[in-house]
Design a protein around this motif. Structure first.
Motif, PDB file in Angstrom:
ATOM      1  N   PRO A   8       0.829  -1.211   0.000  1.00  0.00           N
ATOM      2  CA  PRO A   8       0.000   0.000   0.000  1.00  0.00           C
ATOM      3  C   PRO A   8       0.864   1.262   0.000  1.00  0.00           C
ATOM      4  N   GLN A   9       0.407   2.274  -0.701  1.00  0.00           N
ATOM      5  CA  GLN A   9       1.179   3.510  -0.802  1.00  0.00           C
ATOM      6  C   GLN A   9       1.327   4.210   0.543  1.00  0.00           C
ATOM      7  N   GLN A  10       0.310   4.082   1.445  1.00  0.00           N
ATOM      8  CA  GLN A  10       0.407   4.775   2.735  1.00  0.00           C
ATOM      9  C   GLN A  10       1.476   4.190   3.647  1.00  0.00           C
ATOM     10  N   ALA A  11       2.021   3.020   3.276  1.00  0.00           N
ATOM     11  CA  ALA A  11       3.085   2.433   4.093  1.00  0.00           C
ATOM     12  C   ALA A  11       4.445   3.031   3.776  1.00  0.00           C
ATOM     13  N   VAL A  12       4.562   3.788   2.699  1.00  0.00           N
ATOM     14  CA  VAL A  12       5.857   4.290   2.239  1.00  0.00           C
ATOM     15  C   VAL A  12       6.021   5.746   2.640  1.00  0.00           C
ATOM     16  N   THR A  13       7.169   6.046   3.241  1.00  0.00           N
ATOM     17  CA  THR A  13       7.531   7.423   3.579  1.00  0.00           C
ATOM     18  C   THR A  13       8.909   7.719   2.994  1.00  0.00           C
ATOM     19  N   ARG A  14       9.357   8.942   3.156  1.00  0.00           N
ATOM     20  CA  ARG A  14      10.669   9.352   2.653  1.00  0.00           C
ATOM     21  C   ARG A  14      11.551   9.779   3.818  1.00  0.00           C
ATOM     22  N   ASN A  15      12.814   9.335   3.795  1.00  0.00           N
ATOM     23  CA  ASN A  15      13.749   9.767   4.831  1.00  0.00           C
ATOM     24  C   ASN A  15      14.393  11.090   4.438  1.00  0.00           C
ATOM     25  N   THR A  16      15.335  11.545   5.235  1.00  0.00           N
ATOM     26  CA  THR A  16      15.962  12.848   4.982  1.00  0.00           C
ATOM     27  C   THR A  16      16.758  12.876   3.681  1.00  0.00           C
ATOM     28  N   LYS A  17      17.136  11.709   3.173  1.00  0.00           N
ATOM     29  CA  LYS A  17      17.855  11.635   1.899  1.00  0.00           C
ATOM     30  C   LYS A  17      16.904  11.520   0.705  1.00  0.00           C
TER      31      LYS A  17
END
Length: 394
Positions: free
Chosen positions: A315-324
């Motif tokens: 699911p797309q809501q499981a993906v986040t972005r880190n500082t990089k």
């Protein structure tokens, strides 16, 4: 000296109150210590288990519709237009007469050609009989060889005249037929550039009208060379498998976002690369029985390029972005802990990401409850459907 009874009572009462307060304070302290020493319940999070599956791959490309066939109607003979025999914007059939040019002069030409043909055929009969007689007479020296040669030459000339007049009669008949200007294809006809009484000439530059065949109809899109090359590599290596008969099916998204009801087929891919854009033309053909698609419409074509086995979708809501800026997910571990994991996402398919690297079968990806995760938090992983059920009930 004798002490007052009142002075003995006061210290005793104060002492009792102090004892009560002290005991109460001790009780509160002991209770607070017990609360601080206890453990918080595990934080419940919803997870999905990574399960590789077969995914139909699609490529979305912008494009425009174009007619399946186009015929510009031009006269093959000149003359005055007597009638226009169609309704502008209507449907016409192949072979239907669209314009009638005055046929009078062409009828006269046909009659004249027929007469010339009949005359030459009569001359041929006489020439043939004379040549046959001279052939018998020259064998007994009744006529000279020169007379026979002249008769034979006259026969051949008569035969040639018959052939020429027969061709002229055929041409005259064709021109008479061309006076009725017909449609070579079935389709929808546009506006007429001439009216009744107009003078037209053979093979004029201005078309009388244009007929476009719209069922079926073409959809022309462009695809980058790099994407086309990657697609071919995936098919050759087996990463992608062809579906059905190997002919890619195409879906159409109209300008208003709606999905066209009919499915098309990939017709061909051009062999020439556009030097300016680095792309090639791709053409699909769609049925258009109701005439919903008109030439020049902007659309988006979704090409089903094949099936990829062992694909991972999350699911797309499981993906986040880190500082990089890297795509990351949180994995639930068997010991109640969690850990971040950097992944590679390839493309969005519906409400899910297609993951090309970073996950394997059996990984527990946290989808719900991400806001509860803090350093040292113990989690309880439950399947996503079970975790969502109480929320839905509320």
């Amino acid at each position: 000296m004798k002490q007052s009874p009142y002075k003995k009572t006061i210290p005793a009462a104060v002492m009792g109150a102090l004892v009560v307060l002290a005991l109460g304070a001790c009780g509160k302290k002991d209770g607070a210590g017990a609360q601080q020493g206890g453990q918080m319940p595990p934080a419940e999070v919803g997870v999905v288990s990574v399960t590789p599956t077969a995914v139909g791959m699609e490529t979305s490309l912008p494009g425009r519709t174009s007619p399946f066939a186009v015929a510009e109607i031009r006269p093959q003979v000149g003359g005055i237009v007597l009638q226009r025999l169609f309704n502008e914007g209507g449907e016409v059939k192949a072979g239907q007469t669209l314009y009638q040019i005055d046929p009078a002069s062409f009828r006269n030409s046909v009659e004249s050609a027929k007469a010339a043909l009949a005359r030459s055929e009569a001359t041929l009969v006489t020439a043939r009989q004379k040549a046959e007689r001279y052939k018998e007479l020259v064998s007994i020296k009744a006529v000279s060889q020169q007379d026979y040669d002249d008769a034979d030459a006259a026969l051949k000339q008569a035969e040639a005249d018959v052939a020429a007049n027969r061709a002229a009669a055929s041409t005259a008949a064709l021109n008479l037929g061309y006076a009725a200007v017909k449609s070579p294809i079935s389709g929808r006809i546009g506006k007429s550039s001439v009216t009744q009484g107009a003078l037209v000439t053979a093979s004029q530059t201005t078309a009388l009208a244009t007929v476009q065949q719209l069922d079926p109809i073409y959809v022309d899109v462009t695809q980058s060379v790099s994407e086309l090359a990657r697609l071919r590599r995936d098919l050759e290596s087996g990463v992608l498998k062809r579906t059905g008969d190997g002919q890619a099916s195409v879906k159409l998204v109209l300008d208003d976002g709606s999905i066209y009801s009919k499915t098309g087929k990939l017709a061909f891919t051009d062999v020439t690369v556009d030097a300016g854009t680095g792309s090639v033309s791709v053409r699909a053909v769609f049925p258009n029985p109701k005439g919903e698609l008109l030439p020049g419409m902007f659309v988006r074509a979704k090409l089903e390029t094949g099936v990829r086995e062992g694909s991972i979708l999350i699911p797309q809501q499981a993906v986040t972005r880190n500082t990089k800026g890297e795509a990351t997910v949180m994995l639930a571990m068997p010991d109640g802990q969690f850990m971040p994991k950097v992944i590679q996402t390839e493309k969005a398919i519906g409400d899910k990401w297609l993951v090309s690297d970073g996950l394997k079968a059996g990984d527990q990806v946290i989808v719900e409850g991400l806001q509860r995760l803090r350093p040292g938090t113990v989690i309880k992983a439950v399947p996503l459907a079970a975790a969502s059920a109480p929320a839905a009930g509320r």
